[in-house]
Motif scaffolding. Structure first.
Motif, PDB file in Angstrom:
ATOM      1  N   PRO A  80       0.918  -1.305   0.090  1.00 18.54           N
ATOM      2  CA  PRO A  80       0.190  -0.058   0.060  1.00 18.54           C
ATOM      3  C   PRO A  80       0.845   1.359   0.050  1.00 18.54           C
ATOM      4  CG  PRO A  80      -0.735  -1.800   1.747  1.00 18.54           C
ATOM      5  CD  PRO A  80       0.517  -2.101   1.262  1.00 18.54           C
ATOM      6  N   ASP A  81       0.152   2.317  -0.424  1.00 20.41           N
ATOM      7  CA  ASP A  81       1.004   3.653  -0.705  1.00 20.41           C
ATOM      8  C   ASP A  81       1.537   4.055   0.418  1.00 20.41           C
ATOM      9  OD1 ASP A  81      -0.777   3.372  -2.837  1.00 20.41           O
ATOM     10  OD2 ASP A  81      -1.999   5.055  -2.272  1.00 20.41           O
ATOM     11  N   TYR A  82       1.212   4.019   1.706  1.00 23.98           N
ATOM     12  CA  TYR A  82       1.868   4.439   2.965  1.00 23.98           C
ATOM     13  C   TYR A  82       3.101   3.756   3.495  1.00 23.98           C
ATOM     14  CZ  TYR A  82      -1.267   0.711   5.163  1.00 23.98           C
ATOM     15  OH  TYR A  82      -1.604  -0.635   5.402  1.00 23.98           O
ATOM     16  N   LYS A  86       9.096   3.477   2.759  1.00 21.54           N
ATOM     17  CA  LYS A  86       9.731   2.677   3.818  1.00 21.54           C
ATOM     18  C   LYS A  86      10.865   1.586   2.963  1.00 21.54           C
ATOM     19  CE  LYS A  86       8.493  -0.629   6.507  1.00 21.54           C
ATOM     20  NZ  LYS A  86       7.382  -1.465   7.550  1.00 21.54           N
ATOM     21  N   TYR A  87      10.123   1.155   2.177  1.00 25.04           N
ATOM     22  CA  TYR A  87      10.647   0.206   1.247  1.00 25.04           C
ATOM     23  C   TYR A  87      11.723   0.605  -0.072  1.00 25.04           C
ATOM     24  CZ  TYR A  87       7.939  -3.269   3.544  1.00 25.04           C
ATOM     25  OH  TYR A  87       7.155  -3.823   4.466  1.00 25.04           O
ATOM     26  N   ILE A  88      11.161   1.695  -0.338  1.00 18.88           N
ATOM     27  CA  ILE A  88      12.134   2.584  -1.482  1.00 18.88           C
ATOM     28  C   ILE A  88      13.421   2.926  -0.709  1.00 18.88           C
ATOM     29  CG2 ILE A  88      12.235   4.777  -2.923  1.00 18.88           C
ATOM     30  CD1 ILE A  88       9.454   4.464  -3.342  1.00 18.88           C
ATOM     31  N   LEU A 255      -7.285 -14.273  -2.062  1.00 21.94           N
ATOM     32  CA  LEU A 255      -6.583 -13.141  -1.613  1.00 21.94           C
ATOM     33  C   LEU A 255      -6.771 -12.485  -0.142  1.00 21.94           C
ATOM     34  CD1 LEU A 255      -5.740 -10.810  -4.528  1.00 21.94           C
ATOM     35  CD2 LEU A 255      -3.989 -11.857  -3.161  1.00 21.94           C
ATOM     36  N   TYR A 256      -8.074 -12.500  -0.079  1.00 27.60           N
ATOM     37  CA  TYR A 256      -8.623 -11.465   1.110  1.00 27.60           C
ATOM     38  C   TYR A 256      -9.350 -12.413   1.959  1.00 27.60           C
ATOM     39  CZ  TYR A 256      -7.062  -8.279  -2.277  1.00 27.60           C
ATOM     40  OH  TYR A 256      -6.368  -7.316  -3.208  1.00 27.60           O
ATOM     41  N   SER A 257     -10.532 -13.075   1.478  1.00 30.63           N
ATOM     42  CA  SER A 257     -11.372 -13.649   2.741  1.00 30.63           C
ATOM     43  C   SER A 257     -10.530 -14.639   3.562  1.00 30.63           C
ATOM     44  CB  SER A 257     -12.574 -14.364   2.023  1.00 30.63           C
ATOM     45  OG  SER A 257     -13.136 -13.408   1.177  1.00 30.63           O
TER      46      SER A 257
HETATM   47  N1  LIG Z   1      -0.583   1.554 -11.556  1.00 38.55           N
HETATM   48  C1  LIG Z   1      -1.785   0.994 -11.490  1.00 38.55           C
HETATM   49  O1  LIG Z   1      -2.807   1.036 -12.318  1.00 38.55           O
HETATM   50  C2  LIG Z   1      -2.347   0.455 -10.002  1.00 38.55           C
HETATM   51  C3  LIG Z   1      -3.370  -0.611  -9.845  1.00 38.55           C
HETATM   52  C4  LIG Z   1      -3.610  -1.160  -8.817  1.00 38.55           C
HETATM   53  C5  LIG Z   1      -2.922  -0.893  -7.653  1.00 38.55           C
HETATM   54  N2  LIG Z   1      -1.965   0.086  -7.987  1.00 38.55           N
HETATM   55  C6  LIG Z   1      -0.930   0.238  -6.658  1.00 38.55           C
HETATM   56  O2  LIG Z   1      -0.530  -1.099  -6.327  1.00 38.55           O
HETATM   57  C7  LIG Z   1      -0.102  -0.880  -4.786  1.00 38.55           C
HETATM   58  C8  LIG Z   1      -0.790  -2.215  -3.963  1.00 38.55           C
HETATM   59  O3  LIG Z   1      -2.312  -2.124  -4.316  1.00 38.55           O
HETATM   60  P1  LIG Z   1      -3.147  -3.371  -4.085  1.00 38.55           P
HETATM   61  O4  LIG Z   1      -4.463  -3.071  -4.852  1.00 38.55           O
HETATM   62  O5  LIG Z   1      -2.425  -4.626  -4.734  1.00 38.55           O
HETATM   63  O6  LIG Z   1      -3.474  -3.513  -2.609  1.00 38.55           O
HETATM   64  P2  LIG Z   1      -3.744  -4.879  -1.835  1.00 38.55           P
HETATM   65  O7  LIG Z   1      -4.197  -4.148  -0.417  1.00 38.55           O
HETATM   66  O8  LIG Z   1      -4.296  -5.754  -2.769  1.00 38.55           O
HETATM   67  O9  LIG Z   1      -2.377  -5.337  -1.671  1.00 38.55           O
HETATM   68  C9  LIG Z   1      -1.424  -4.839  -0.884  1.00 38.55           C
HETATM   69  C10 LIG Z   1      -0.655  -5.932   0.057  1.00 38.55           C
HETATM   70  O10 LIG Z   1       0.488  -5.275   0.613  1.00 38.55           O
HETATM   71  C11 LIG Z   1       0.262  -5.934   1.888  1.00 38.55           C
HETATM   72  N3  LIG Z   1       1.019  -5.040   2.946  1.00 38.55           N
HETATM   73  C12 LIG Z   1       0.324  -4.274   3.843  1.00 38.55           C
HETATM   74  N4  LIG Z   1       1.282  -3.453   4.591  1.00 38.55           N
HETATM   75  C13 LIG Z   1       2.366  -4.072   4.318  1.00 38.55           C
HETATM   76  C14 LIG Z   1       3.511  -3.606   4.918  1.00 38.55           C
HETATM   77  N5  LIG Z   1       4.017  -2.937   5.819  1.00 38.55           N
HETATM   78  N6  LIG Z   1       4.643  -4.376   4.269  1.00 38.55           N
HETATM   79  C15 LIG Z   1       4.452  -5.312   3.412  1.00 38.55           C
HETATM   80  N7  LIG Z   1       3.419  -5.825   2.873  1.00 38.55           N
HETATM   81  C16 LIG Z   1       2.325  -5.182   3.396  1.00 38.55           C
HETATM   82  C17 LIG Z   1      -0.798  -6.597   2.197  1.00 38.55           C
HETATM   83  O11 LIG Z   1      -0.902  -7.741   2.945  1.00 38.55           O
HETATM   84  C18 LIG Z   1      -1.444  -6.906   0.692  1.00 38.55           C
HETATM   85  O12 LIG Z   1      -0.876  -8.403   0.499  1.00 38.55           O
HETATM   86  C19 LIG Z   1      -0.750   0.333  -4.332  1.00 38.55           C
HETATM   87  O13 LIG Z   1       0.603   1.182  -4.118  1.00 38.55           O
HETATM   88  C20 LIG Z   1      -1.703   0.760  -5.332  1.00 38.55           C
HETATM   89  O14 LIG Z   1      -1.503   2.293  -5.503  1.00 38.55           O
HETATM   90  C21 LIG Z   1      -1.478   0.396  -9.001  1.00 38.55           C
END
Ligand SMILES: NC(=O)c1ccc[n+]([C@@H]2O[C@H](COP(=O)([O-])OP(=O)(O)OC[C@H]3O[C@@H](n4cnc5c(N)ncnc54)[C@H](O)[C@@H]3O)[C@@H](O)[C@H]2O)c1
Length: 432
Positions: A80-82, A86-88, A255-257
């Motif tokens: 997730p965005d937040y 940290k990882y970058i 993935l989620y449930s």
């Molecule tokens: N470019 C695009 O068109 C596009 C489309 C969809 C999503 N995204 C981006 O991809 C990213 C992920 O989105 P998503 O829809 O897959 O979200 P998601 O919620 O489906 O998946 C996020 C994953 O990160 C994990 N996570 C949460 N906190 C974490 C942490 N501190 N350390 C490690 N893993 C952690 C969660 O358990 C989950 O598996 C977001 O930044 C979103 O903006 C971009």
């Protein structure tokens, strides 16, 4: 062969995972995956095993260990965005190549720490602003670069998210500003990146208004959605048209449930919940360094999905209307073809030109496969359209969102120089 790891194995990571292990398996080896949710890690591991790929698993808090033990060349960030900053930053300190999802980050403080860490470590990150790669958007870039309508003075840009895709941002972590920066950052970073890139320019100020008109308890009442529960799974309003049945969609279920027990991440929270803290409609005026003005609108409860844009130049206008198929992130059955693009060029004294639109298959209007090839098969050949977005380009798009958030909060015009100074302007955002 480059050693590669993926952080965050939710909805978005699959696109990167598949291309690495299927198309680019000679050039890249996926050695490890990292996520805060053990269940999702195991689900990703079992999907990889189907392609005979075995990887090591790391919980999010062991990322430093992952870097130490695996010594990856490339870190792909799809958490997730937040969490991006940290990882970058950690990956930069280890000298890894970085490929991160957009937005670069969720707030200004994190942005500044990324920019400073990248400078100190002399690193660069690719931020996957995939929208640049859709052929019909690349086509606009080409027209503007060729000077088809002269110097751009104004742009009107309206982005519509419908009640399927738009509503989905109100179900999970995106619904809180602290997580996503709101739609001005999380979603509109794509749109402001396109504008910066199309105009080859950077913003200087923003004024915006925004609020939550639709995804709130009062509107649920107006729609006669009674007794709404915290989430669809336990809700008694069975006829609610916003109901998301996670268990009926295989990928969302797996993935989620199936993995809620590990972290309590509910993917189907009520879209009318009173705790929602992001806007569902934003109107903004953004001014650019060479004098162009953008009038921008985002609505997340529209009856249709897509956008309308018009560039007003000294020698004509260029317009594009894009009707998109709506998607639920992570629901692969919703990734359908069938979008529709209309592009019109109007030059005084000439007949109206309906532009033939190029087409390419794949997610996000054909953008995703083209972007992946550009990243993973990069042989250094210069791209005349300069589509690859680095952390500076991504910062310039996120900063517009931060300015909009501040403007909505303070009710004033916000100058970009009051948020950040001396931010490098990358080549593709300069007029050469
Ligand atoms: N470019 C695009 O068109 C596009 C489309 C969809 C999503 N995204 C981006 O991809 C990213 C992920 O989105 P998503 O829809 O897959 O979200 P998601 O919620 O489906 O998946 C996020 C994953 O990160 C994990 N996570 C949460 N906190 C974490 C942490 N501190 N350390 C490690 N893993 C952690 C969660 O358990 C989950 O598996 C977001 O930044 C979103 O903006 C971009």
């Amino acid at each position: 062969m480059k050693k590669c790891v993926i952080v965050g194995v939710g909805g978005r990571h699959k696109m990167f995972r598949d291309v690495l292990v299927k198309k680019y398996s000679k050039e890249y080896q996926l050695v490890a995956i990292c996520d805060s949710n053990l269940g999702r890690l195991k689900f990703a591991e079992s999907s990889l095993a189907e392609s005979n790929v075995s990887v090591n698993l790391y919980p999010g808090k062991s990322f430093q260990k992952l870097l130490r033990v695996e010594r990856p060349d490339v870190v792909i960030i799809t958490s997730p965005d937040y969490t991006h900053h940290k990882y970058i930053i950690a990956a930069a300190q280890y000298g890894c190549e970085i490929i991160s999802e957009k937005p670069i980050t969720n707030n200004l403080i994190n942005l500044k720490s990324i920019v400073s860490a990248m400078e100190k470590t002399d690193s660069k990150a690719t931020i996957t602003h995939n929208y640049r790669y859709s052929p019909h958007r690349s086509q606009i870039k080409q027209f503007l670069m060729d000077g088809a309508i002269g110097t751009i003075k104004a742009v009107t840009f309206d982005w519509h998210l419908d009640r399927i895709h738009g509503a989905d941002y109100f179900r999970r972590w995106h619904r809180y500003k602290k997580n996503s920066g709101g739609l001005a950052v999380h979603k509109a970073t794509h749109h402001f990146d396109l504008i910066n890139w199309w105009l080859s320019d950077v913003p200087v100020s923003a004024y915006a208004t925004g609020s939550n008109h639709y995804y709130n308890p009062a509107n649920a009442k107006r729609l006669a959605i009674d007794n709404q529960g915290q989430r669809c799974t336990t809700c008694s309003s069975k006829d609610c048209t916003f109901r998301l049945d996670l268990r009926s969609i295989e990928n969302l279920k797996m993935l989620y449930s199936e993995n809620e027990e590990y972290d309590g991440y509910y993917r189907d929270q009520c879209v009318f919940d009173e705790s929602i803290g992001i806007e569902d409609m934003i109107r903004a005026e953004v001014r650019y360094s060479r004098g162009a003005v953008l009038n921008y609108g985002l609505v997340a409860f529209s009856p249709w999905e897509g956008y309308e844009i018009t560039f007003i130049g000294t020698e004509g206008t260029l317009s594009q209307k894009y009707l998109e198929r709506s998607v639920i992130n992570g629901d692969e059955s919703s990734l359908r073809e069938g979008s529709n693009v209309e592009t019109t060029l109007l030059v005084p004294g000439k007949a109206t030109e309906m532009i033939k639109n190029p087409h390419s298959a794949g997610g996000h209007g054909g953008a995703d496969p083209l972007m992946l090839d550009h990243i993973f098969a990069d042989d250094g050949t210069p791209d005349p359209l300069q589509r690859k977005s680095n952390h500076f380009s991504a910062s310039w798009s996120a900063i517009t969102g931060f300015a909009i958030n501040r403007s909505m909060e303070k009710g004033k015009v916000v100058l970009i120089k009051d948020l950040i100074q001396d931010l490098t302007v990358p080549n593709e955002l300069r007029l050469n």
